[in-house]
Motif scaffolding. Structure first.
Motif, PDB file in Angstrom:
ATOM      1  N   ARG A  50       0.843  -1.205   0.000  1.00  0.00           N
ATOM      2  CA  ARG A  50       0.000   0.000   0.000  1.00  0.00           C
ATOM      3  C   ARG A  50       0.873   1.247   0.000  1.00  0.00           C
ATOM      4  O   ARG A  50       1.940   1.277   0.610  1.00  0.00           O
ATOM      5  CB  ARG A  50      -0.901   0.029   1.222  1.00  0.00           C
ATOM      6  N   ILE A  51       0.387   2.251  -0.667  1.00  0.00           N
ATOM      7  CA  ILE A  51       1.062   3.543  -0.684  1.00  0.00           C
ATOM      8  C   ILE A  51       0.511   4.347   0.494  1.00  0.00           C
ATOM      9  O   ILE A  51      -0.695   4.568   0.594  1.00  0.00           O
ATOM     10  CB  ILE A  51       0.812   4.285  -2.009  1.00  0.00           C
ATOM     11  N   ARG A  52       1.379   4.749   1.376  1.00  0.00           N
ATOM     12  CA  ARG A  52       0.958   5.529   2.541  1.00  0.00           C
ATOM     13  C   ARG A  52       0.515   6.919   2.115  1.00  0.00           C
ATOM     14  O   ARG A  52       0.954   7.440   1.086  1.00  0.00           O
ATOM     15  CB  ARG A  52       2.096   5.618   3.542  1.00  0.00           C
ATOM     16  N   ALA A  53      -0.315   7.527   2.927  1.00  0.00           N
ATOM     17  CA  ALA A  53      -0.856   8.852   2.615  1.00  0.00           C
ATOM     18  C   ALA A  53       0.258   9.882   2.460  1.00  0.00           C
ATOM     19  O   ALA A  53       0.237  10.702   1.531  1.00  0.00           O
ATOM     20  CB  ALA A  53      -1.847   9.275   3.688  1.00  0.00           C
ATOM     21  N   GLU A  61       3.352   9.336   1.603  1.00  0.00           N
ATOM     22  CA  GLU A  61       4.076   9.022   0.372  1.00  0.00           C
ATOM     23  C   GLU A  61       3.303   9.535  -0.837  1.00  0.00           C
ATOM     24  O   GLU A  61       3.867  10.157  -1.737  1.00  0.00           O
ATOM     25  CB  GLU A  61       4.283   7.512   0.278  1.00  0.00           C
ATOM     26  N   ALA A  62       1.989   9.298  -0.863  1.00  0.00           N
ATOM     27  CA  ALA A  62       1.151   9.758  -1.973  1.00  0.00           C
ATOM     28  C   ALA A  62       1.198  11.269  -2.101  1.00  0.00           C
ATOM     29  O   ALA A  62       1.287  11.816  -3.203  1.00  0.00           O
ATOM     30  CB  ALA A  62      -0.283   9.281  -1.781  1.00  0.00           C
ATOM     31  N   GLU A  63       1.170  11.950  -0.971  1.00  0.00           N
ATOM     32  CA  GLU A  63       1.228  13.412  -0.998  1.00  0.00           C
ATOM     33  C   GLU A  63       2.564  13.910  -1.535  1.00  0.00           C
ATOM     34  O   GLU A  63       2.633  14.902  -2.258  1.00  0.00           O
ATOM     35  CB  GLU A  63       1.000  13.963   0.414  1.00  0.00           C
ATOM     36  N   SER A  77       2.607  12.855  -5.660  1.00  0.00           N
ATOM     37  CA  SER A  77       1.560  13.354  -6.557  1.00  0.00           C
ATOM     38  C   SER A  77       1.922  14.739  -7.051  1.00  0.00           C
ATOM     39  O   SER A  77       2.481  15.543  -6.305  1.00  0.00           O
ATOM     40  CB  SER A  77       0.219  13.422  -5.820  1.00  0.00           C
ATOM     41  N   THR A 113      -2.052   9.157  -7.743  1.00  0.00           N
ATOM     42  CA  THR A 113      -1.843   8.000  -6.882  1.00  0.00           C
ATOM     43  C   THR A 113      -3.155   7.281  -6.585  1.00  0.00           C
ATOM     44  O   THR A 113      -4.227   7.879  -6.579  1.00  0.00           O
ATOM     45  CB  THR A 113      -1.196   8.405  -5.545  1.00  0.00           C
ATOM     46  N   ILE A 170       0.463   3.891  -9.058  1.00  0.00           N
ATOM     47  CA  ILE A 170       0.369   5.273  -9.534  1.00  0.00           C
ATOM     48  C   ILE A 170       0.035   5.223 -11.019  1.00  0.00           C
ATOM     49  O   ILE A 170       0.250   4.204 -11.689  1.00  0.00           O
ATOM     50  CB  ILE A 170       1.679   6.067  -9.327  1.00  0.00           C
ATOM     51  N   ALA A 212       3.453  -0.266  -6.964  1.00  0.00           N
ATOM     52  CA  ALA A 212       4.411   0.008  -5.892  1.00  0.00           C
ATOM     53  C   ALA A 212       5.227  -1.258  -5.643  1.00  0.00           C
ATOM     54  O   ALA A 212       4.674  -2.346  -5.508  1.00  0.00           O
ATOM     55  CB  ALA A 212       3.674   0.421  -4.626  1.00  0.00           C
ATOM     56  N   TYR A 259       8.373   4.606  -2.331  1.00  0.00           N
ATOM     57  CA  TYR A 259       8.820   5.590  -3.319  1.00  0.00           C
ATOM     58  C   TYR A 259       9.427   4.956  -4.580  1.00  0.00           C
ATOM     59  O   TYR A 259      10.123   5.624  -5.332  1.00  0.00           O
ATOM     60  CB  TYR A 259       9.813   6.585  -2.701  1.00  0.00           C
TER      61      TYR A 259
END
Length: 139
Positions: free
Chosen positions: A46-49, A51-53, A56, A71, A76, A90, A94
């Motif tokens: 899972r992409i953590r919040a 990381e997504a922020e 993106s 994301t 992505i 993912a 990253y």
């Protein structure tokens, strides 16, 4: 007499070139292979919040392309200029890769974590990989 010396010299030179073409190949591995294990790829992490922020947004690539990154929970979507979206899973924090491994993107690089690197194989028939660098554009 001179012509026979020239012929002998040319034969000698061509013989040394022939040795380079007939070099032996590396020996085959003759060790027995008792078994082969095939492991199916696991579920993408899972992409953590946070990381997504961080990843993106929009990137201006070093070759002039404009890249947008969107994301989702496990992948992505990268949109280059007006092309179709490219889905990358993912594989590590990253780090993202296409299903065939020909495209990779590494984010959170550089001193302040705002740089990214994209690498891809433009033509599968060639042994070439292109690497592009970019910085997250100002939001």
């Amino acid at each position: 007499m001179r012509s026979s010396i020239l012929i002998a010299a040319s034969l000698l030179l061509s013989a040394t070139g022939a040795d380079a073409q007939t070099m032996p190949y590396p020996p085959a591995d003759t060790a027995p292979v008792p078994w082969v294990q095939v492991i199916a790829p696991g579920k993408a992490p899972r992409i953590r919040a946070a990381e997504a922020e961080n990843i993106s947004g929009a990137y201006e690539m070093s070759n002039g392309w404009y890249l947008r990154v969107l994301t989702a929970p496990r992948y992505i979507e990268a949109i280059i200029d007006d092309e179709k979206p490219i889905r990358l899973a993912a594989v590590a924090p990253y780090r993202f890769a296409s299903g065939d491994g020909n495209i990779t993107m590494d984010f959170h690089r550089g001193a302040d974590g705002q740089d990214m690197r994209m690498s891809y194989v433009p033509d599968l028939r060639l042994g070439q990989r292109v690497v592009l660098e970019s910085r997250l554009a100002q939001r």
